[in-house]
Design an enzyme around this catalytic site. Structure first.
Site, mmCIF file in Angstrom:
data_model
loop_
_atom_site.group_PDB
_atom_site.id
_atom_site.type_symbol
_atom_site.label_atom_id
_atom_site.label_comp_id
_atom_site.label_asym_id
_atom_site.label_seq_id
_atom_site.Cartn_x
_atom_site.Cartn_y
_atom_site.Cartn_z
ATOM 1 N N CYS A 26 111.145 -39.598 -14.422
ATOM 2 C CA CYS A 26 111.860 -38.556 -14.941
ATOM 3 C C CYS A 26 110.867 -37.703 -15.781
ATOM 4 O O CYS A 26 109.555 -37.919 -15.490
ATOM 5 C CB CYS A 26 112.968 -39.196 -16.094
ATOM 6 S SG CYS A 26 111.944 -40.211 -17.199
ATOM 7 N N CYS B 237 98.006 -42.225 -16.952
ATOM 8 C CA CYS B 237 98.354 -42.579 -15.798
ATOM 9 C C CYS B 237 97.484 -41.732 -14.720
ATOM 10 O O CYS B 237 97.905 -40.528 -14.234
ATOM 11 C CB CYS B 237 100.055 -42.632 -15.505
ATOM 12 S SG CYS B 237 100.157 -42.941 -13.817
#
Length: 525
Positions: A8, A277
């Site tokens: 998302c 990340c």
């Protein structure tokens, strides 16, 4: 890369009292600011195409906050291809403040009730709020069990967004007097493990935008001429008109809080380490974005240079580089330039296949429908095909076959701008269980040898296969490895529950895959 999905993206916008002169706000009308939300969401559509939605605040209305959300792309949900309908929708949802969301989910239910933002109605304005969430709670299973152990509570959905809805409601109900959003975030952070970027808006018009203490998922914001906006990626803010100088990455553990029309940036939780990340730079993020002060494009260009530096196959007049469209293009271009050979488009992506049409359980069929090889480019060539990563390998096997059989390539050499994926993600990426991943079947732990790569190449039907090393990632992104989450390539998870879930995944037998999926991948945000 057709095998990996983000879950998302979030956005927020707020017309501050001093924003009347803002050149970004349409028609200089504070009530029109929420009309910009679909534009913000369009620019982060790469992060989720299953559902979209927004919540607006408008003082003086019966519905102080109102939410529009549905299954579909941003254009579908906001009817952008039908100007009259889109205008009517924006009239209904206009206001000086708004939050928004785009969603992809691992279990992919086409169910409107899973679309975000989630709104909680209440007679007491402090308890009437809406929020949206980007990430994944690694301690989802524990929190869910804790809530369901109390007989007075019920969970209607299998999603960590509903867990957050419950926890936020609980913390707000426990406060007396005016809502203390900083205290709310402090208490939330003490209970959460994983990645959790949140945008929040209530019936007073109070807003917060927060990033988790490890900064796993990116979050950018800008304030210019009294207008505030935030989004998962910087490109959304730049395209809205904010200057490069005003766009910043929100620091881990920080929140932008707007209350009583006043904006402040506050630290709600300590950030002893960072764990950005790395996949955001090599695959997920828009190539036009800058995340945590590092350009996505430049990171991908550097990955291509790393690929070129380790190339060992002889280069001749038939050699070409081709990317797997689209996100591998920057790496492929840089690799080809460094090697002094052409980078050509030997695979064309069909951009007009609808989301529903390609929703098939057969990944090979999806790859055949999505990509068409060009014999005019490939025939008789030594082809270096550059891919972002290989997850399950089904797509790459199909592409290699197509390049050889339909494209007429003489040789196909697969080059992966990433190390092997050897472990699942528990922080917001649709990653397979260990048993479904391609690389662990060949590797003994972290060990990758030329002999292993040769066996992988043979099974893919390719002439050769080369991965990048783990060390090359930090060099390309220009962020130290200690400040990156690389758990899927080195098995070093940055949170306690991530480590526990990985051990659980290793301990599962052939019938145990569902344990991990149930605890971490049930229709997350």
């Amino acid at each position: 890369m057709a095998e990996l999905y983000h879950e998302c993206g979030i956005a927020a916008i707020y017309h501050l009292p001093s924003a009347e002169a803002s050149p970004i706000a349409p028609r200089q009308n504070p009530e029109d600011v929420s009309r910009l939300m679909p534009r913000l969401l369009l620019d982060i559509q790469n992060r989720g195409q299953l559902a979209a939605g927004m919540t607006r605040f408008r003082e003086g209305e019966k519905k102080l906050i109102a939410t529009h959300r549905d299954v579909g792309t941003v254009s579908e949900v906001f009817q952008l291809n039908h100007p009259a309908d889109a205008e009517a929708l924006m009239d209904e949802y206009s206001g000086p403040a708004s939050i928004g969301h785009v969603r992809y989910a691992t279990c992919g239910r086409d169910d409107r009730s899973y679309a975000q933002p989630f709104e909680r109605s209440h007679l007491e304005k402090k308890k009437w709020f809406s929020f949206a969430f980007n990430g994944q709670l690694a301690n989802y299973g524990e929190l869910r069990a804790e809530i369901l152990s109390q007989r007075d509570f019920h969970l209607a959905r299998e999603t960590d967004t509903e867990i957050l809805l419950h926890l936020i409601s609980q913390e707000i109900s426990g406060q007396t007097g005016k809502l203390d959003m900083l205290e709310l975030l402090k208490r939330l952070s003490s209970r959460l493990d994983g990645a959790y970027n949140i945008v929040f808006l209530n019936a007073f018009g109070d807003m917060f935008v927060s990033r988790d203490p490890l900064g796993i998922r990116p979050l950018c914001y800008a304030v210019e001429n009294g207008l505030f906006a935030a989004a998962s990626e910087s490109v959304a803010l730049a395209n809205l008109g904010f200057s490069e100088e005003s766009i910043k990455s929100l620091a881990p553990g920080q929140a932008v809080i707007i209350q009583d029309g006043e904006l402040s940036v506050q630290q709600y939780a300590p950030s002893p380490r960072r764990a950005h990340c790395f996949f955001e730079w090599i695959y997920f993020a828009n190539v036009c974005s800058t995340l945590d002060d590092r350009s996505v494009y430049l990171a991908r260009k550097a990955l291509g240079e790393e690929l070129a530096a380790q190339e060992h196959i002889p280069i001749d007049e038939t050699s070409i580089v081709i990317p797997v469209p689209d996100t591998a293009k920057a790496a492929a271009d840089a690799m080809a330039y460094s090697l002094g050979i052409p980078c050509l488009e030997g695979l064309m992506r069909n951009r007009y296949i609808g989301r529903t049409f390609i929703e098939s359980t057969n990944r090979a069929d999806k790859a055949r429908m999505k990509y068409t090889p060009l014999p005019e480019v490939l025939r008789g060539r030594r082809v270096f095909v550059v891919e972002d990563t290989i997850v399950r390998s089904t797509t790459m096997k199909t592409l290699v076959s197509q390049l050889l059989e339909r494209g007429g390539a003489r040789e196909v050499h697969v080059r992966v701008a990433c190390p092997p994926i050897i472990a699942p993600c528990f922080y917001g990426i649709d990653m397979s269980t260990v048993q479904e991943l391609f690389a662990p079947k060949y590797m003994d732990g972290l060990t990758l040898t030329p002999e292993i790569e040769a066996q992988m190449a043979s099974d893919l039907g390719a002439d050769s296969l080369r991965y990048l090393s783990v060390e090359s990632i930090a060099r390309a992104i220009e962020i130290s490895s200690g400040a990156l989450c690389q758990a899927c390539i080195n098995r070093e998870y940055p949170t306690e529950h991530g480590r526990q879930l990985f051990q659980l995944s290793l301990n599962n037998d052939g019938n145990g895959n569902r344990v991990v999926e149930q605890e971490t991948s049930l229709a997350h945000a």
